[in-house]
Design a protein around this motif. Sequence first.
Motif, PDB file in Angstrom:
ATOM      1  N   MET A 111      51.397  -2.738  26.790  1.00 51.94           N
ATOM      2  CA  MET A 111      51.648  -3.856  27.689  1.00 51.94           C
ATOM      3  C   MET A 111      52.387  -3.336  28.916  1.00 51.94           C
ATOM      4  O   MET A 111      53.011  -2.285  28.875  1.00 51.94           O
ATOM      5  CB  MET A 111      52.504  -4.931  27.007  1.00 51.94           C
ATOM      6  CG  MET A 111      53.834  -4.450  26.512  1.00 51.94           C
ATOM      7  SD  MET A 111      54.928  -5.767  25.900  1.00 51.94           S
ATOM      8  CE  MET A 111      55.716  -6.276  27.430  1.00 51.94           C
ATOM      9  N   LEU A 117      57.079 -11.113  29.700  1.00 53.51           N
ATOM     10  CA  LEU A 117      56.495 -10.610  28.456  1.00 53.51           C
ATOM     11  C   LEU A 117      57.541 -10.072  27.479  1.00 53.51           C
ATOM     12  O   LEU A 117      57.194  -9.367  26.524  1.00 53.51           O
ATOM     13  CB  LEU A 117      55.467  -9.515  28.762  1.00 53.51           C
ATOM     14  CG  LEU A 117      54.198  -9.981  29.490  1.00 53.51           C
ATOM     15  CD1 LEU A 117      53.286  -8.792  29.779  1.00 53.51           C
ATOM     16  CD2 LEU A 117      53.456 -11.040  28.673  1.00 53.51           C
ATOM     17  N   TRP A 120      56.674 -11.347  24.212  1.00 54.78           N
ATOM     18  CA  TRP A 120      55.398 -10.788  23.768  1.00 54.78           C
ATOM     19  C   TRP A 120      55.575  -9.405  23.137  1.00 54.78           C
ATOM     20  O   TRP A 120      54.853  -9.023  22.209  1.00 54.78           O
ATOM     21  CB  TRP A 120      54.430 -10.712  24.940  1.00 54.78           C
ATOM     22  CG  TRP A 120      53.058 -10.267  24.572  1.00 54.78           C
ATOM     23  CD1 TRP A 120      52.452  -9.097  24.901  1.00 54.78           C
ATOM     24  CD2 TRP A 120      52.092 -10.987  23.779  1.00 54.78           C
ATOM     25  NE1 TRP A 120      51.178  -9.033  24.379  1.00 54.78           N
ATOM     26  CE2 TRP A 120      50.937 -10.188  23.682  1.00 54.78           C
ATOM     27  CE3 TRP A 120      52.104 -12.221  23.158  1.00 54.78           C
ATOM     28  CZ2 TRP A 120      49.809 -10.593  22.984  1.00 54.78           C
ATOM     29  CZ3 TRP A 120      50.976 -12.623  22.454  1.00 54.78           C
ATOM     30  CH2 TRP A 120      49.848 -11.815  22.384  1.00 54.78           C
ATOM     31  N   ARG A 307      51.124 -17.316  25.065  1.00 57.00           N
ATOM     32  CA  ARG A 307      50.874 -16.469  26.233  1.00 57.00           C
ATOM     33  C   ARG A 307      49.817 -17.089  27.144  1.00 57.00           C
ATOM     34  O   ARG A 307      49.954 -17.058  28.371  1.00 57.00           O
ATOM     35  CB  ARG A 307      50.435 -15.067  25.797  1.00 57.00           C
ATOM     36  CG  ARG A 307      50.205 -14.172  27.001  1.00 57.00           C
ATOM     37  CD  ARG A 307      50.034 -12.718  26.673  1.00 57.00           C
ATOM     38  NE  ARG A 307      49.813 -11.954  27.885  1.00 57.00           N
ATOM     39  CZ  ARG A 307      49.618 -10.637  27.919  1.00 57.00           C
ATOM     40  NH1 ARG A 307      49.629  -9.938  26.787  1.00 57.00           N
ATOM     41  NH2 ARG A 307      49.429 -10.022  29.054  1.00 57.00           N
ATOM     42  N   GLU A 311      50.963 -18.323  31.066  1.00 59.08           N
ATOM     43  CA  GLU A 311      50.319 -17.720  32.228  1.00 59.08           C
ATOM     44  C   GLU A 311      49.616 -18.753  33.099  1.00 59.08           C
ATOM     45  O   GLU A 311      49.206 -18.430  34.219  1.00 59.08           O
ATOM     46  CB  GLU A 311      49.344 -16.628  31.779  1.00 59.08           C
ATOM     47  CG  GLU A 311      50.066 -15.395  31.234  1.00 59.08           C
ATOM     48  CD  GLU A 311      49.134 -14.281  30.819  1.00 59.08           C
ATOM     49  OE1 GLU A 311      47.912 -14.534  30.698  1.00 59.08           O
ATOM     50  OE2 GLU A 311      49.620 -13.145  30.613  1.00 59.08           O
TER      51      GLU A 311
END
Length: 492
Positions: A111, A117, A120, A307, A311
């Motif tokens: 990533m 993030l 994430w 996610r 976004e």
Amino acid sequence: HRSDPRSAHGDETRVRARLAATMAVPVAPDQAVIALGVMSTVVAFESGRATSSKMGLMRERVREAMSTASPGHGIATRFLLAQRNSKDASAVDAAALAENATHGDLLFVDMPERFYLCAWKKVLWYRHALRHFPAAGFILIADPDAFIQLNHLSEDLRSVQRLIDRGAASAHVHYGLVLWKAFYNAVSEEPAVDFSGWLCDDSGALRLRRRFERCRDVLRNASATAPERPEWLLPGKGADSAYDAWAEATLQPLKGCKGLQRGTRRALERMEASSGPYPFTSGPLFGLSRPLAELLAAPGGPADEWRRRIERTQPLRMYFSRGFRIPFTLRSAACYPASFDATHGRWVWELARASGFALDVTLVNTPFMVQHHPWLSFRHGAFSNASLVLHELKNPSSPGWAFAAARGSGPFVPFERGCGPCGAPPAGASRGAQGMGWVTAERGREPNPVSRWRCCGAPDGGCGDWKPPNRRAGAQSAAPRRRGASRTGVKV
């Protein structure tokens, strides 16, 4: 008066020399019973809140602290770093590769290092750990500025496994310092920014939520006079400022609504429709049992959905359209949402909701200032042989590292837990095995579905948190203070 840990626990230089001389033998992946991922980075955060050189020093400090662990703890540790720079997608630099060649404990997850993030990265760690640590029954996540006593942590999780084995806890364990959020903003994908207190029950969060609902109803009733409100409100000119001024003036005369944080005021209309607050575990050290991690990290699960949703939010659409430039008002934090541990807790809640709350989640609390220390205190609630983690050691030269190593170097003092349903006990029964009472039952309202979960804390249904001593009968107790405490803590 602030006590000096070096005078009470030996010279810090000798302690550090002993740490440096002791090199822990890494735990092989197939032998690890616990997998621990430590959040880190090899590039500066987009917001500029940390530099790569400082993060390298912090990793060295964590390694030095963990080297005090005696063999047999069964914990494999990896530092979690993004594989690519945030803007140009370049590969990691040579210094990081050289560091990994020396220590072999860096994990470069696939990533970019982008500010939204942070949460994430945890998902990618779960997926990696599930594949590469086949014997790990628990998968944990820690902050880079935390001292963790590995032997104590290992023994505490063994006791949690015993609770699972005898049926007191379910196999789906959410482990850590249990806290609560009053609500979740389903438009901006942010947990409530307001702090609900250090209790493992929902009482503080529930008071906040009901207060917010009253303020929300006032704004709804006066909405005919409101200026037009944009989809997502960034501080600035025009409609944003006009709406803020209107909302502040409308709420000003009302007790409990005056002085709300601007982020809360703007989120009142966007509180998700649910019957109560939701729990999470605090960021310095938390994790999941393997069965719960498998559900959370599964493709198409709540993290993937989150996610996709985040976004599509207005701030991230702005961020993408401006060539990965962070909106000015979001640069004050390294990560967005700032409470990414509360985002993690929300994923667990969404897993349960997807099952109609039939998923048997168990919250296992690591008590405040007993096992879990959110900040450094040299006196009241100080790190001890009952402790697992000490947070907020943001300076690699903080005396807290050596203090915790010395104070927690003895045999582990276990916290004896009792478990029961998270809801209230039956009428006439005491809190405990029949009901821990961590979820409030409100007359005339639909029960919070979290009451169906199981909770593990003190056998009497309490959190098991540290209690401040009374200096004399009738005197007010002095609890540890978070910042710059005059008697109980220091800035670090």
